[in-house]
Design a protein around this motif. Structure first.
Motif, PDB file in Angstrom:
ATOM      1  N   SER A  24     106.123 -36.958 -53.467  1.00 24.42           N
ATOM      2  CA  SER A  24     104.301 -37.331 -54.815  1.00 24.42           C
ATOM      3  C   SER A  24     104.364 -35.671 -55.808  1.00 24.42           C
ATOM      4  O   SER A  24     104.423 -34.561 -55.526  1.00 24.42           O
ATOM      5  N   CYS A  25     103.712 -36.124 -57.087  1.00 26.00           N
ATOM      6  CA  CYS A  25     103.176 -34.914 -57.950  1.00 26.00           C
ATOM      7  C   CYS A  25     101.540 -34.278 -56.961  1.00 26.00           C
ATOM      8  O   CYS A  25     100.890 -35.064 -56.976  1.00 26.00           O
ATOM      9  N   CYS A  26     101.807 -33.240 -56.333  1.00 24.59           N
ATOM     10  CA  CYS A  26     100.402 -33.093 -55.058  1.00 24.59           C
ATOM     11  C   CYS A  26      99.594 -32.250 -56.555  1.00 24.59           C
ATOM     12  O   CYS A  26      98.132 -31.583 -55.874  1.00 24.59           O
ATOM     13  N   GLN A  27     100.036 -31.864 -57.238  1.00 28.55           N
ATOM     14  CA  GLN A  27      98.946 -30.511 -58.006  1.00 28.55           C
ATOM     15  C   GLN A  27      99.768 -30.778 -59.605  1.00 28.55           C
ATOM     16  O   GLN A  27     100.873 -30.456 -59.579  1.00 28.55           O
ATOM     17  N   ARG A  28      98.943 -30.623 -61.229  1.00 31.26           N
ATOM     18  CA  ARG A  28      99.775 -30.343 -61.716  1.00 31.26           C
ATOM     19  C   ARG A  28      98.480 -28.813 -62.332  1.00 31.26           C
ATOM     20  O   ARG A  28      97.535 -29.087 -62.142  1.00 31.26           O
ATOM     21  N   ILE A  29      98.938 -27.713 -63.003  1.00 31.71           N
ATOM     22  CA  ILE A  29      98.569 -26.899 -63.820  1.00 31.71           C
ATOM     23  C   ILE A  29      98.786 -26.131 -65.522  1.00 31.71           C
ATOM     24  O   ILE A  29      99.881 -26.613 -65.241  1.00 31.71           O
ATOM     25  N   LEU A  30      98.133 -26.444 -65.904  1.00 28.56           N
ATOM     26  CA  LEU A  30      98.642 -25.812 -67.293  1.00 28.56           C
ATOM     27  C   LEU A  30      98.340 -24.193 -66.897  1.00 28.56           C
ATOM     28  O   LEU A  30      97.209 -24.412 -67.191  1.00 28.56           O
ATOM     29  N   THR A  31      99.052 -23.407 -67.305  1.00 30.16           N
ATOM     30  CA  THR A  31      98.867 -21.606 -66.897  1.00 30.16           C
ATOM     31  C   THR A  31      98.171 -21.276 -68.652  1.00 30.16           C
ATOM     32  O   THR A  31      97.913 -21.992 -69.310  1.00 30.16           O
ATOM     33  N   ASP A  32      97.395 -20.379 -68.489  1.00 33.86           N
ATOM     34  CA  ASP A  32      96.752 -19.768 -69.149  1.00 33.86           C
ATOM     35  C   ASP A  32      97.587 -19.435 -71.255  1.00 33.86           C
ATOM     36  O   ASP A  32      97.592 -19.906 -71.798  1.00 33.86           O
ATOM     37  N   GLY A  33      99.348 -18.947 -70.632  1.00 33.13           N
ATOM     38  CA  GLY A  33      99.920 -18.824 -71.591  1.00 33.13           C
ATOM     39  C   GLY A  33     100.762 -20.461 -72.497  1.00 33.13           C
ATOM     40  O   GLY A  33     101.764 -21.107 -72.713  1.00 33.13           O
ATOM     41  N   ASN A  34     100.354 -21.554 -71.898  1.00 32.49           N
ATOM     42  CA  ASN A  34     100.206 -23.127 -71.842  1.00 32.49           C
ATOM     43  C   ASN A  34     101.486 -23.840 -71.223  1.00 32.49           C
ATOM     44  O   ASN A  34     102.079 -24.297 -72.003  1.00 32.49           O
ATOM     45  N   GLN A  35     102.094 -22.569 -69.515  1.00 28.50           N
ATOM     46  CA  GLN A  35     102.910 -23.413 -69.463  1.00 28.50           C
ATOM     47  C   GLN A  35     102.725 -24.390 -68.449  1.00 28.50           C
ATOM     48  O   GLN A  35     101.587 -24.661 -68.105  1.00 28.50           O
ATOM     49  N   LEU A  36     103.107 -25.219 -68.699  1.00 28.18           N
ATOM     50  CA  LEU A  36     102.536 -26.742 -67.512  1.00 28.18           C
ATOM     51  C   LEU A  36     103.694 -26.458 -66.661  1.00 28.18           C
ATOM     52  O   LEU A  36     104.827 -26.722 -66.147  1.00 28.18           O
ATOM     53  N   ARG A  37     103.179 -26.504 -65.235  1.00 29.77           N
ATOM     54  CA  ARG A  37     103.614 -27.189 -64.046  1.00 29.77           C
ATOM     55  C   ARG A  37     103.402 -27.715 -62.965  1.00 29.77           C
ATOM     56  O   ARG A  37     102.240 -28.506 -62.945  1.00 29.77           O
TER      57      ARG A  37
END
Length: 194
Positions: A24-37
């Motif tokens: 399951s995709c529990c969390q998605r984050i776009l960091t300040d440097g536009n890094q998709l996690r």
């Protein structure tokens, strides 16, 4: 670092990343440097950067790679007499891309939370890594002809193979290993530093 020069060179990477399927995709984050996690498998604490011992499953990040998120409408039909499953894809639509501003991206990639990774595609011809997510991974069919509609999401990473300063994408595995794919179609698989 091993280099991918032919199709069979992808097999070791496939063996490593196939363990993400079904998570399951529990969390998605776009960091300040536009890094998709993306965090797959378990929910992490509310902090932006989980501690290494908090990470029980998979953490995927893309930092120097262009990407797009699409919705895919599909219809599936099971034919009783042929005992075959027919799949018809229609209605692909781009939800967002890495070219949009961060606020729009963060809002739009929310659709991935709670979905399940059901497929991976990593073709040798382009090295575009695609993830297919499904909000409802379990489909059941009765012993009669039926037609089921579903919505799936596809996240496709499109690396610029000429750029060589950073890894295109990275994956932290449950056993604290770091898989990196980068320039010149090279990759590494090493233990995380404590």
């Amino acid at each position: 670092m091993p280099q991918i020069t032919q199709h069979k060179d992808l097999l070791p990477l496939g063996e490593i990343i196939k363990g993400m399927t079904g998570k399951s995709c529990c969390q998605r984050i776009l960091t300040d440097g536009n890094q998709l996690r993306l965090y797959l498998g378990t929910r992490v604490s509310s902090s932006i950067e989980p501690e290494p011992n908090e990470q029980e499953e998979w953490i995927f990040s893309a930092q120097t790679t262009s990407w797009k998120l699409e919705s895919m409408n599909q219809a599936m039909s099971l034919y009783e007499e042929e005992d075959a499953l027919g799949l018809i894809a229609f209605g692909h639509q781009t939800i967002t891309t890495s070219q949009e501003n961060a606020a729009n991206i963060n809002e739009k990639i929310r659709v991935l939370e709670g979905t399940y990774l059901i497929g991976l595609d990593f073709p040798y011809s382009t090295f575009d890594l695609s993830f297919t997510f499904d909000p409802q991974p379990e489909l059941t069919f009765e012993h009669q002809s039926s037609l089921t509609f579903s919505l799936k999401y596809r996240l496709t990473l499109m690396p610029d193979l000429e750029r060589s300063d950073l890894a295109y994408w990275e994956l932290i595995t449950p056993n604290q290993m770091l898989l990196k794919f980068g320039s010149d179609a090279t990759w590494s698989y090493t233990a995380l530093q404590s």
